[in-house]
Scaffold this motif. Structure first.
Motif, PDB file in Angstrom:
ATOM      1  N   GLU A  33      21.879  12.576 -50.167  1.00 14.15           N
ATOM      2  CA  GLU A  33      22.206  13.989 -50.332  1.00 14.15           C
ATOM      3  C   GLU A  33      21.224  14.884 -49.585  1.00 14.15           C
ATOM      4  N   ASP A  34      19.983  14.448 -49.480  1.00 13.98           N
ATOM      5  CA  ASP A  34      18.959  15.238 -48.800  1.00 13.98           C
ATOM      6  C   ASP A  34      19.099  15.069 -47.285  1.00 13.98           C
ATOM      7  N   PRO A  35      19.387  16.142 -46.538  1.00 10.52           N
ATOM      8  CA  PRO A  35      19.550  16.016 -45.087  1.00 10.52           C
ATOM      9  C   PRO A  35      18.276  15.554 -44.386  1.00 10.52           C
ATOM     10  N   LYS A  36      17.128  15.683 -45.052  1.00 13.00           N
ATOM     11  CA  LYS A  36      15.864  15.253 -44.463  1.00 13.00           C
ATOM     12  C   LYS A  36      15.568  13.780 -44.761  1.00 13.00           C
ATOM     13  N   GLY A  37      16.420  13.160 -45.592  1.00 16.31           N
ATOM     14  CA  GLY A  37      16.243  11.744 -45.873  1.00 16.31           C
ATOM     15  C   GLY A  37      16.630  10.905 -44.671  1.00 16.31           C
ATOM     16  N   TYR A  38      16.331   9.603 -44.753  1.00 18.48           N
ATOM     17  CA  TYR A  38      16.648   8.756 -43.613  1.00 18.48           C
ATOM     18  C   TYR A  38      16.902   7.317 -44.036  1.00 18.48           C
ATOM     19  N   LEU A  39      17.480   6.585 -43.118  1.00 23.89           N
ATOM     20  CA  LEU A  39      17.804   5.167 -43.294  1.00 23.89           C
ATOM     21  C   LEU A  39      16.854   4.338 -42.450  1.00 23.89           C
ATOM     22  N   SER A  40      16.452   3.182 -42.977  1.00 24.67           N
ATOM     23  CA  SER A  40      15.721   2.211 -42.162  1.00 24.67           C
ATOM     24  C   SER A  40      16.413   0.861 -42.275  1.00 24.67           C
ATOM     25  N   ILE A  41      16.408   0.107 -41.176  1.00 30.10           N
ATOM     26  CA  ILE A  41      17.008  -1.222 -41.140  1.00 30.10           C
ATOM     27  C   ILE A  41      15.969  -2.223 -40.665  1.00 30.10           C
ATOM     28  N   ASN A  43      13.171  -3.006 -41.985  1.00 29.92           N
ATOM     29  CA  ASN A  43      11.794  -2.516 -42.088  1.00 29.92           C
ATOM     30  C   ASN A  43      11.225  -2.932 -43.437  1.00 29.92           C
ATOM     31  N   VAL A  44      11.463  -2.148 -44.486  1.00 28.83           N
ATOM     32  CA  VAL A  44      11.010  -2.571 -45.811  1.00 28.83           C
ATOM     33  C   VAL A  44      11.977  -3.565 -46.430  1.00 28.83           C
ATOM     34  N   ASP A  45      13.211  -3.615 -45.889  1.00 30.87           N
ATOM     35  CA  ASP A  45      14.228  -4.562 -46.378  1.00 30.87           C
ATOM     36  C   ASP A  45      15.356  -4.608 -45.356  1.00 30.87           C
ATOM     37  N   ASP A  46      16.421  -5.373 -45.671  1.00 27.79           N
ATOM     38  CA  ASP A  46      17.579  -5.387 -44.768  1.00 27.79           C
ATOM     39  C   ASP A  46      18.012  -3.962 -44.476  1.00 27.79           C
ATOM     40  N   VAL A  47      18.220  -3.208 -45.545  1.00 30.83           N
ATOM     41  CA  VAL A  47      18.624  -1.804 -45.456  1.00 30.83           C
ATOM     42  C   VAL A  47      17.877  -1.043 -46.539  1.00 30.83           C
ATOM     43  N   ALA A  48      17.422   0.160 -46.229  1.00 32.33           N
ATOM     44  CA  ALA A  48      16.767   0.997 -47.238  1.00 32.33           C
ATOM     45  C   ALA A  48      16.976   2.458 -46.888  1.00 32.33           C
ATOM     46  N   THR A  49      17.002   3.312 -47.913  1.00 34.27           N
ATOM     47  CA  THR A  49      17.029   4.748 -47.674  1.00 34.27           C
ATOM     48  C   THR A  49      15.773   5.358 -48.280  1.00 34.27           C
ATOM     49  N   HIS A  50      15.343   6.471 -47.675  1.00 32.16           N
ATOM     50  CA  HIS A  50      14.057   7.065 -48.028  1.00 32.16           C
ATOM     51  C   HIS A  50      14.182   8.574 -48.147  1.00 32.16           C
ATOM     52  N   ASN A  51      13.313   9.156 -48.983  1.00 34.38           N
ATOM     53  CA  ASN A  51      13.095  10.587 -48.938  1.00 34.38           C
ATOM     54  C   ASN A  51      12.328  10.904 -47.672  1.00 34.38           C
ATOM     55  N   LYS A  99      11.326   4.035 -59.501  1.00 37.82           N
ATOM     56  CA  LYS A  99      12.411   4.929 -59.082  1.00 37.82           C
ATOM     57  C   LYS A  99      13.316   4.292 -58.031  1.00 37.82           C
ATOM     58  N   THR A 100      12.890   3.176 -57.490  1.00 36.50           N
ATOM     59  CA  THR A 100      13.679   2.506 -56.443  1.00 36.50           C
ATOM     60  C   THR A 100      14.851   1.763 -57.061  1.00 36.50           C
ATOM     61  N   LYS A 101      16.008   1.914 -56.469  1.00 37.01           N
ATOM     62  CA  LYS A 101      17.167   1.131 -56.880  1.00 37.01           C
ATOM     63  C   LYS A 101      17.260  -0.119 -56.011  1.00 37.01           C
ATOM     64  N   PHE A 102      17.536  -1.256 -56.658  1.00 33.64           N
ATOM     65  CA  PHE A 102      17.610  -2.550 -55.977  1.00 33.64           C
ATOM     66  C   PHE A 102      19.067  -2.998 -55.950  1.00 33.64           C
ATOM     67  N   ILE A 103      19.615  -3.167 -54.743  1.00 32.04           N
ATOM     68  CA  ILE A 103      21.052  -3.425 -54.616  1.00 32.04           C
ATOM     69  C   ILE A 103      21.315  -4.768 -53.939  1.00 32.04           C
ATOM     70  N   CYS A 104      22.062  -5.609 -54.629  1.00 32.37           N
ATOM     71  CA  CYS A 104      22.586  -6.841 -54.042  1.00 32.37           C
ATOM     72  C   CYS A 104      23.960  -6.495 -53.467  1.00 32.37           C
ATOM     73  N   ALA A 105      24.067  -6.448 -52.150  1.00 39.38           N
ATOM     74  CA  ALA A 105      25.309  -6.025 -51.505  1.00 39.38           C
ATOM     75  C   ALA A 105      26.006  -7.208 -50.852  1.00 39.38           C
ATOM     76  N   THR A 106      27.302  -7.303 -51.045  1.00 40.85           N
ATOM     77  CA  THR A 106      28.071  -8.403 -50.489  1.00 40.85           C
ATOM     78  C   THR A 106      29.510  -7.983 -50.246  1.00 40.85           C
ATOM     79  N   VAL A 233      14.933   3.741 -37.500  1.00 41.49           N
ATOM     80  CA  VAL A 233      15.132   4.803 -38.490  1.00 41.49           C
ATOM     81  C   VAL A 233      16.241   5.731 -37.996  1.00 41.49           C
ATOM     82  N   VAL A 234      17.143   6.116 -38.909  1.00 40.78           N
ATOM     83  CA  VAL A 234      18.214   7.053 -38.577  1.00 40.78           C
ATOM     84  C   VAL A 234      18.207   8.168 -39.619  1.00 40.78           C
ATOM     85  N   LYS A 235      18.134   9.410 -39.184  1.00 42.59           N
ATOM     86  CA  LYS A 235      18.052  10.544 -40.097  1.00 42.59           C
ATOM     87  C   LYS A 235      19.438  10.977 -40.577  1.00 42.59           C
TER      88      LYS A 235
END
Length: 414
Positions: A33-41, A43-51, A99-106, A233-235
Protein backbone atom coordinates in the motif's frame (compact mmCIF):
# COMPACT_ATOMS: atom_id res chain seq x y z
CA UNK A 1 8.17 -25.82 -32.22
CA UNK A 2 7.40 -24.69 -28.71
CA UNK A 3 10.52 -23.86 -26.69
CA UNK A 4 9.56 -26.09 -23.81
CA UNK A 5 9.05 -29.09 -26.06
CA UNK A 6 12.81 -29.55 -26.38
CA UNK A 7 13.50 -29.23 -22.67
CA UNK A 8 13.79 -32.08 -20.22
CA UNK A 9 11.22 -32.24 -17.44
CA UNK A 10 13.83 -31.03 -14.95
CA UNK A 11 14.83 -28.12 -17.14
CA UNK A 12 11.19 -27.22 -17.82
CA UNK A 13 10.45 -27.38 -14.10
CA UNK A 14 13.42 -25.19 -13.22
CA UNK A 15 12.48 -22.60 -15.83
CA UNK A 16 8.83 -22.60 -14.72
CA UNK A 17 9.97 -22.16 -11.12
CA UNK A 18 12.20 -19.27 -12.14
CA UNK A 19 9.29 -17.48 -13.85
CA UNK A 20 6.98 -18.28 -10.94
CA UNK A 21 9.29 -16.42 -8.58
CA UNK A 22 8.87 -13.23 -10.62
CA UNK A 23 5.11 -13.78 -10.80
CA UNK A 24 4.99 -13.99 -7.01
CA UNK A 25 7.15 -10.89 -6.91
CA UNK A 26 4.72 -8.95 -9.10
CA UNK A 27 1.74 -9.99 -6.99
CA UNK A 28 3.57 -9.18 -3.76
CA UNK A 29 4.49 -5.74 -5.03
CA UNK A 30 0.86 -5.08 -5.93
CA UNK A 31 -0.15 -5.88 -2.35
CA UNK A 32 1.99 -3.06 -1.00
CA UNK A 33 0.00 0.00 0.00
CA UNK A 34 2.91 2.35 0.69
CA UNK A 35 4.18 3.78 -2.64
CA UNK A 36 7.62 4.14 -1.03
CA UNK A 37 7.76 0.42 -0.25
CA UNK A 38 9.67 -1.98 -2.44
CA UNK A 39 10.17 -5.57 -3.51
CA UNK A 40 13.39 -7.56 -3.34
CA UNK A 41 14.10 -10.88 -5.06
CA UNK A 42 16.83 -13.31 -4.02
CA UNK A 43 18.06 -10.99 -1.31
CA UNK A 44 16.69 -11.69 2.17
CA UNK A 45 14.57 -14.51 0.68
CA UNK A 46 13.13 -15.77 -2.61
CA UNK A 47 10.73 -12.82 -2.51
CA UNK A 48 10.27 -10.13 0.13
CA UNK A 49 8.56 -6.77 0.48
CA UNK A 50 9.88 -3.91 2.59
CA UNK A 51 8.94 -0.57 4.03
CA UNK A 52 10.99 2.33 2.72
CA UNK A 53 13.29 2.01 5.76
CA UNK A 54 14.10 -1.60 4.76
CA UNK A 55 11.92 -3.34 7.36
CA UNK A 56 10.74 -6.66 5.97
CA UNK A 57 6.95 -6.69 5.77
CA UNK A 58 6.72 -10.24 4.53
CA UNK A 59 9.07 -12.88 3.29
CA UNK A 60 8.13 -15.61 0.88
CA UNK A 61 9.46 -18.99 -0.16
CA UNK A 62 8.12 -19.88 -3.63
CA UNK A 63 7.77 -23.56 -4.56
CA UNK A 64 6.53 -24.44 -8.04
CA UNK A 65 5.67 -27.80 -9.57
CA UNK A 66 4.84 -28.64 -13.21
CA UNK A 67 3.72 -32.15 -12.27
CA UNK A 68 -0.04 -32.64 -12.49
CA UNK A 69 -0.07 -34.49 -9.17
CA UNK A 70 2.92 -32.73 -7.67
CA UNK A 71 3.09 -31.28 -4.16
CA UNK A 72 5.42 -28.57 -3.02
CA UNK A 73 5.40 -28.54 0.79
CA UNK A 74 5.06 -32.25 1.69
CA UNK A 75 5.38 -33.28 5.35
CA UNK A 76 8.70 -35.05 4.80
CA UNK A 77 9.93 -32.71 2.11
CA UNK A 78 13.29 -31.11 2.66
CA UNK A 79 11.96 -27.92 1.05
CA UNK A 80 9.47 -27.36 3.87
CA UNK A 81 11.96 -27.90 6.67
CA UNK A 82 14.74 -25.99 4.92
CA UNK A 83 12.32 -23.06 4.55
CA UNK A 84 11.63 -23.13 8.29
CA UNK A 85 15.36 -23.34 9.01
CA UNK A 86 16.13 -20.33 6.78
CA UNK A 87 13.47 -18.27 8.53
CA UNK A 88 14.67 -19.26 12.00
CA UNK A 89 18.20 -18.24 11.04
CA UNK A 90 17.07 -14.83 9.90
CA UNK A 91 14.86 -14.27 12.92
CA UNK A 92 17.88 -14.99 15.12
CA UNK A 93 19.94 -12.54 13.02
CA UNK A 94 17.33 -9.81 13.43
CA UNK A 95 16.53 -9.68 9.70
CA UNK A 96 12.95 -10.79 10.42
CA UNK A 97 10.93 -9.94 13.51
CA UNK A 98 7.49 -10.37 15.07
CA UNK A 99 5.95 -8.02 12.44
CA UNK A 100 7.20 -10.02 9.46
CA UNK A 101 4.74 -12.30 7.74
CA UNK A 102 6.13 -15.67 6.60
CA UNK A 103 4.49 -17.05 3.46
CA UNK A 104 4.77 -20.52 1.96
CA UNK A 105 3.75 -19.87 -1.65
CA UNK A 106 2.97 -22.57 -4.18
CA UNK A 107 1.04 -23.11 -7.39
CA UNK A 108 -0.37 -26.40 -6.05
CA UNK A 109 -3.27 -26.72 -3.58
CA UNK A 110 -2.03 -27.84 -0.17
CA UNK A 111 -4.26 -30.54 1.32
CA UNK A 112 -5.93 -29.65 4.62
CA UNK A 113 -4.40 -32.70 6.31
CA UNK A 114 -0.87 -31.59 5.39
CA UNK A 115 1.39 -30.92 8.35
CA UNK A 116 2.08 -27.32 7.33
CA UNK A 117 -1.68 -26.60 7.21
CA UNK A 118 -2.23 -28.13 10.63
CA UNK A 119 0.68 -26.11 12.05
CA UNK A 120 -0.77 -22.88 10.65
CA UNK A 121 -4.19 -23.69 12.12
CA UNK A 122 -2.89 -24.68 15.58
CA UNK A 123 -1.80 -22.67 18.58
CA UNK A 124 1.90 -22.67 19.41
CA UNK A 125 1.85 -25.57 21.88
CA UNK A 126 -0.20 -27.79 19.58
CA UNK A 127 2.09 -26.91 16.68
CA UNK A 128 5.12 -27.94 18.73
CA UNK A 129 3.36 -31.21 19.57
CA UNK A 130 2.70 -31.88 15.87
CA UNK A 131 6.36 -31.32 15.11
CA UNK A 132 7.38 -33.64 17.95
CA UNK A 133 5.06 -36.32 16.55
CA UNK A 134 6.68 -35.90 13.13
CA UNK A 135 10.09 -36.36 14.73
CA UNK A 136 8.98 -39.58 16.39
CA UNK A 137 7.49 -41.00 13.19
CA UNK A 138 10.76 -40.32 11.37
CA UNK A 139 12.76 -41.97 14.14
CA UNK A 140 10.47 -45.01 14.04
CA UNK A 141 10.81 -45.28 10.29
CA UNK A 142 14.55 -44.86 10.52
CA UNK A 143 14.75 -47.66 13.09
CA UNK A 144 12.71 -49.99 10.87
CA UNK A 145 14.96 -49.26 7.92
CA UNK A 146 18.07 -49.80 10.00
CA UNK A 147 16.81 -53.23 11.12
CA UNK A 148 16.52 -54.12 7.42
CA UNK A 149 20.00 -52.82 6.66
CA UNK A 150 18.67 -49.75 4.87
CA UNK A 151 19.31 -46.07 5.41
CA UNK A 152 16.66 -43.39 5.63
CA UNK A 153 18.21 -40.33 4.02
CA UNK A 154 15.06 -38.21 4.36
CA UNK A 155 15.21 -38.49 8.14
CA UNK A 156 18.95 -37.81 8.16
CA UNK A 157 18.35 -34.53 6.34
CA UNK A 158 15.36 -33.13 8.21
CA UNK A 159 15.72 -34.47 11.77
CA UNK A 160 18.46 -31.94 12.64
CA UNK A 161 16.15 -29.12 11.55
CA UNK A 162 13.22 -30.56 13.51
CA UNK A 163 15.42 -30.81 16.61
CA UNK A 164 16.39 -27.20 16.21
CA UNK A 165 12.72 -26.15 15.99
CA UNK A 166 11.88 -28.10 19.14
CA UNK A 167 14.84 -26.53 20.95
CA UNK A 168 14.04 -22.99 19.75
CA UNK A 169 10.48 -22.42 20.85
CA UNK A 170 11.00 -18.67 21.25
CA UNK A 171 12.26 -18.23 17.68
CA UNK A 172 9.61 -20.55 16.30
CA UNK A 173 6.89 -18.59 18.12
CA UNK A 174 7.83 -15.49 16.07
CA UNK A 175 7.58 -17.52 12.89
CA UNK A 176 4.43 -19.42 13.83
CA UNK A 177 2.45 -16.35 14.85
CA UNK A 178 2.74 -14.91 11.33
CA UNK A 179 2.94 -18.05 9.20
CA UNK A 180 0.64 -18.03 6.13
CA UNK A 181 0.01 -20.20 3.08
CA UNK A 182 -0.51 -18.93 -0.43
CA UNK A 183 -1.52 -21.95 -2.50
CA UNK A 184 -2.90 -20.26 -5.58
CA UNK A 185 -2.91 -22.31 -8.82
CA UNK A 186 -3.81 -19.30 -10.95
CA UNK A 187 -1.88 -16.34 -9.62
CA UNK A 188 -2.35 -14.50 -12.90
CA UNK A 189 -6.06 -14.01 -12.16
CA UNK A 190 -5.21 -12.56 -8.76
CA UNK A 191 -2.78 -10.17 -10.41
CA UNK A 192 -5.37 -9.05 -12.97
CA UNK A 193 -7.92 -8.52 -10.17
CA UNK A 194 -5.43 -6.42 -8.24
CA UNK A 195 -4.78 -4.38 -11.37
CA UNK A 196 -8.56 -3.89 -11.71
CA UNK A 197 -8.44 -5.64 -15.08
CA UNK A 198 -10.90 -8.42 -14.28
CA UNK A 199 -13.86 -6.70 -15.95
CA UNK A 200 -14.87 -6.60 -19.59
CA UNK A 201 -13.41 -3.23 -20.56
CA UNK A 202 -10.35 -4.92 -22.11
CA UNK A 203 -10.09 -8.08 -24.18
CA UNK A 204 -8.33 -11.14 -22.82
CA UNK A 205 -5.39 -10.46 -25.12
CA UNK A 206 -5.12 -6.87 -23.94
CA UNK A 207 -5.17 -8.00 -20.30
CA UNK A 208 -2.53 -10.55 -21.10
CA UNK A 209 -0.43 -7.85 -22.80
CA UNK A 210 -0.47 -5.76 -19.62
CA UNK A 211 0.31 -8.79 -17.46
CA UNK A 212 3.18 -9.96 -19.67
CA UNK A 213 4.60 -6.44 -19.97
CA UNK A 214 4.69 -5.96 -16.18
CA UNK A 215 6.17 -9.42 -15.61
CA UNK A 216 8.84 -8.80 -18.25
CA UNK A 217 9.55 -5.37 -16.79
CA UNK A 218 10.27 -6.82 -13.34
CA UNK A 219 12.48 -9.52 -14.85
CA UNK A 220 14.48 -6.96 -16.84
CA UNK A 221 15.05 -4.78 -13.78
CA UNK A 222 16.23 -7.73 -11.69
CA UNK A 223 18.48 -9.18 -14.39
CA UNK A 224 20.05 -5.79 -15.04
CA UNK A 225 20.80 -5.27 -11.36
CA UNK A 226 22.16 -8.79 -10.89
CA UNK A 227 24.48 -8.36 -13.88
CA UNK A 228 25.79 -5.16 -12.33
CA UNK A 229 26.31 -6.71 -8.92
CA UNK A 230 23.52 -4.87 -7.13
CA UNK A 231 20.49 -6.04 -5.18
CA UNK A 232 17.36 -6.72 -7.24
CA UNK A 233 14.93 -4.14 -5.88
CA UNK A 234 11.74 -2.83 -7.51
CA UNK A 235 9.87 0.15 -6.04
CA UNK A 236 6.09 0.23 -5.69
CA UNK A 237 5.89 3.77 -7.06
CA UNK A 238 7.82 2.66 -10.17
CA UNK A 239 5.34 -0.18 -10.69
CA UNK A 240 2.43 2.26 -10.43
CA UNK A 241 4.00 4.53 -13.04
CA UNK A 242 4.78 1.62 -15.36
CA UNK A 243 1.21 0.36 -15.09
CA UNK A 244 -0.25 3.75 -15.95
CA UNK A 245 2.00 4.04 -19.00
CA UNK A 246 0.91 0.58 -20.16
CA UNK A 247 -2.83 1.06 -19.91
CA UNK A 248 -2.48 4.32 -21.84
CA UNK A 249 -0.23 2.81 -24.50
CA UNK A 250 -1.84 2.30 -27.92
CA UNK A 251 0.46 -0.67 -28.56
CA UNK A 252 -1.03 -2.41 -25.53
CA UNK A 253 -4.65 -1.29 -25.57
CA UNK A 254 -5.18 -1.51 -29.32
CA UNK A 255 -3.28 -4.76 -29.72
CA UNK A 256 -5.47 -7.75 -30.42
CA UNK A 257 -2.84 -10.09 -31.86
CA UNK A 258 0.26 -11.52 -30.29
CA UNK A 259 3.69 -10.33 -31.39
CA UNK A 260 5.28 -12.50 -34.04
CA UNK A 261 8.15 -13.28 -31.66
CA UNK A 262 5.65 -15.01 -29.36
CA UNK A 263 4.67 -17.48 -32.10
CA UNK A 264 7.62 -19.66 -32.99
CA UNK A 265 7.87 -21.28 -36.40
CA UNK A 266 10.29 -24.20 -36.72
CA UNK A 267 12.29 -25.26 -39.77
CA UNK A 268 10.26 -28.46 -40.07
CA UNK A 269 7.04 -26.47 -40.32
CA UNK A 270 8.58 -24.28 -43.02
CA UNK A 271 9.68 -27.31 -45.02
CA UNK A 272 6.19 -28.82 -44.81
CA UNK A 273 4.68 -25.73 -46.46
CA UNK A 274 7.07 -25.42 -49.41
CA UNK A 275 4.74 -27.26 -51.79
CA UNK A 276 1.76 -25.03 -51.08
CA UNK A 277 0.28 -23.05 -53.96
CA UNK A 278 1.02 -19.67 -52.34
CA UNK A 279 4.70 -20.65 -52.36
CA UNK A 280 4.57 -21.78 -56.01
CA UNK A 281 3.14 -18.39 -56.94
CA UNK A 282 6.24 -16.76 -55.46
CA UNK A 283 8.64 -19.32 -56.87
CA UNK A 284 7.37 -18.58 -60.38
CA UNK A 285 8.32 -14.91 -60.11
CA UNK A 286 11.83 -14.27 -61.47
CA UNK A 287 13.87 -12.68 -58.72
CA UNK A 288 17.37 -12.56 -57.33
CA UNK A 289 18.01 -16.00 -55.80
CA UNK A 290 18.88 -14.86 -52.27
CA UNK A 291 16.06 -12.32 -52.26
CA UNK A 292 13.59 -14.98 -53.39
CA UNK A 293 14.67 -17.43 -50.68
CA UNK A 294 14.23 -14.79 -47.98
CA UNK A 295 10.92 -13.65 -49.46
CA UNK A 296 9.52 -17.20 -49.53
CA UNK A 297 10.75 -18.02 -46.03
CA UNK A 298 9.11 -14.87 -44.64
CA UNK A 299 5.89 -15.60 -46.54
CA UNK A 300 5.71 -19.14 -45.14
CA UNK A 301 6.32 -17.82 -41.61
CA UNK A 302 3.57 -15.22 -41.99
CA UNK A 303 1.19 -17.83 -43.39
CA UNK A 304 1.83 -20.25 -40.50
CA UNK A 305 1.57 -17.53 -37.86
CA UNK A 306 -1.72 -16.34 -39.35
CA UNK A 307 -3.15 -19.86 -39.12
CA UNK A 308 -1.93 -20.31 -35.54
CA UNK A 309 -3.25 -16.94 -34.36
CA UNK A 310 -6.53 -17.37 -36.21
CA UNK A 311 -7.16 -20.63 -34.32
CA UNK A 312 -5.89 -19.23 -31.02
CA UNK A 313 -8.08 -16.13 -31.12
CA UNK A 314 -11.24 -18.05 -32.03
CA UNK A 315 -10.80 -21.05 -29.74
CA UNK A 316 -9.01 -19.63 -26.69
CA UNK A 317 -9.16 -15.87 -26.47
CA UNK A 318 -12.76 -15.58 -27.61
CA UNK A 319 -12.64 -11.87 -28.55
CA UNK A 320 -13.29 -12.52 -32.23
CA UNK A 321 -15.11 -15.19 -34.19
CA UNK A 322 -14.59 -17.05 -37.46
CA UNK A 323 -17.05 -14.59 -39.01
CA UNK A 324 -14.76 -11.68 -38.06
CA UNK A 325 -11.81 -13.36 -39.78
CA UNK A 326 -13.93 -14.23 -42.82
CA UNK A 327 -14.89 -10.58 -43.11
CA UNK A 328 -11.24 -9.59 -42.85
CA UNK A 329 -10.32 -12.04 -45.64
CA UNK A 330 -13.06 -10.47 -47.75
CA UNK A 331 -11.51 -7.04 -47.17
CA UNK A 332 -8.11 -8.43 -48.18
CA UNK A 333 -9.56 -9.63 -51.48
CA UNK A 334 -11.09 -6.20 -52.15
CA UNK A 335 -7.80 -4.46 -51.33
CA UNK A 336 -5.90 -6.83 -53.59
CA UNK A 337 -8.34 -6.18 -56.44
CA UNK A 338 -7.93 -2.42 -56.04
CA UNK A 339 -4.15 -2.82 -56.10
CA UNK A 340 -4.22 -5.18 -59.07
CA UNK A 341 -6.44 -2.84 -61.07
CA UNK A 342 -4.13 0.09 -60.28
CA UNK A 343 -1.00 -1.68 -61.53
CA UNK A 344 -2.52 -3.54 -64.50
CA UNK A 345 -3.66 -0.77 -66.81
CA UNK A 346 -3.33 -2.48 -70.21
CA UNK A 347 -4.72 -5.62 -71.73
CA UNK A 348 -2.71 -8.65 -70.64
CA UNK A 349 -1.69 -9.45 -74.22
CA UNK A 350 -0.01 -6.05 -74.43
CA UNK A 351 2.53 -6.96 -71.72
CA UNK A 352 5.77 -8.79 -72.44
CA UNK A 353 6.86 -11.63 -70.17
CA UNK A 354 9.44 -9.34 -68.59
CA UNK A 355 6.85 -6.64 -67.97
CA UNK A 356 4.46 -9.15 -66.41
CA UNK A 357 7.17 -10.37 -64.08
CA UNK A 358 7.97 -6.79 -63.09
CA UNK A 359 4.28 -6.12 -62.42
CA UNK A 360 4.05 -9.25 -60.26
CA UNK A 361 6.95 -8.04 -58.11
CA UNK A 362 5.41 -4.56 -57.81
CA UNK A 363 1.98 -5.88 -56.83
CA UNK A 364 3.35 -8.30 -54.23
CA UNK A 365 5.73 -5.76 -52.70
CA UNK A 366 3.04 -3.09 -52.49
CA UNK A 367 0.47 -5.37 -50.87
CA UNK A 368 2.93 -6.84 -48.38
CA UNK A 369 4.97 -3.75 -47.51
CA UNK A 370 2.99 -0.58 -48.23
CA UNK A 371 -0.71 -1.39 -48.26
CA UNK A 372 -2.41 -0.12 -45.09
CA UNK A 373 -5.60 -1.65 -43.70
CA UNK A 374 -7.21 -2.42 -40.35
CA UNK A 375 -8.70 -5.48 -38.78
CA UNK A 376 -12.35 -4.45 -38.51
CA UNK A 377 -12.39 -0.65 -38.25
CA UNK A 378 -10.02 0.40 -35.49
CA UNK A 379 -7.33 -2.27 -35.05
CA UNK A 380 -4.26 -1.30 -37.04
CA UNK A 381 -1.21 -3.41 -37.78
CA UNK A 382 2.40 -2.78 -36.77
CA UNK A 383 5.72 -4.45 -37.43
CA UNK A 384 5.03 -7.06 -34.73
CA UNK A 385 1.64 -8.24 -35.96
CA UNK A 386 1.78 -7.47 -39.69
CA UNK A 387 1.86 -11.24 -40.23
CA UNK A 388 -1.94 -11.19 -39.81
CA UNK A 389 -2.41 -8.82 -42.72
CA UNK A 390 0.13 -10.54 -44.94
CA UNK A 391 -1.04 -14.00 -43.91
CA UNK A 392 -4.57 -13.10 -45.01
CA UNK A 393 -3.38 -12.27 -48.54
CA UNK A 394 -1.19 -15.37 -48.69
CA UNK A 395 -4.14 -17.51 -47.63
CA UNK A 396 -6.17 -16.10 -50.51
CA UNK A 397 -3.34 -16.79 -52.93
CA UNK A 398 -3.27 -20.39 -51.76
CA UNK A 399 -6.93 -21.08 -52.70
CA UNK A 400 -6.31 -19.31 -55.13
CA UNK A 401 -8.67 -16.35 -55.07
CA UNK A 402 -5.93 -13.81 -55.79
CA UNK A 403 -2.54 -13.80 -57.49
CA UNK A 404 0.50 -11.63 -58.15
CA UNK A 405 1.32 -12.42 -61.76
CA UNK A 406 -0.97 -10.54 -64.16
CA UNK A 407 -1.88 -13.88 -65.73
CA UNK A 408 -2.48 -15.57 -62.37
CA UNK A 409 -5.92 -16.97 -63.22
CA UNK A 410 -4.62 -18.75 -66.30
CA UNK A 411 -1.52 -20.01 -64.47
CA UNK A 412 -3.09 -21.17 -61.21
CA UNK A 413 -6.86 -20.92 -60.94
CA UNK A 414 -7.63 -23.34 -63.74
Amino acid sequence: MNKTSILTDNASGSFAGYLYQFEQGLYSLLLLEDPKGYLSIENVDDVATHNQDGTVLFTLQAKHSISQNGSTFPDNGYGLWRTIEIWLDKISQGIFDEKTKFICATNKPIQKEALVVRIVNSNLDDAMSLIAEKKQSLLDKKQVNASQGESYKTADKILPIINRVLNSKGLFETLHSNLELRDEPNLKERILNKLLLSGNSLSELQKNNVYQALLGWIQEICLYKWRNGTIAVVKKEDLDQKYQSLINSPSIIKAIFRNKADIEVGNEEIEERKNELFVKQLQDIDHNGDVKRRLIKKAIEDYIRYEIEHTYIINQVGDFTKKDFDQFIGQCQEKWQDTFDTFITKELDDYSDEEMNSKAIDIYNYVMQKLEMNFQTDHSFNINNIYIKNGGFLKLSNIPEIGWHPNWEKLYKN
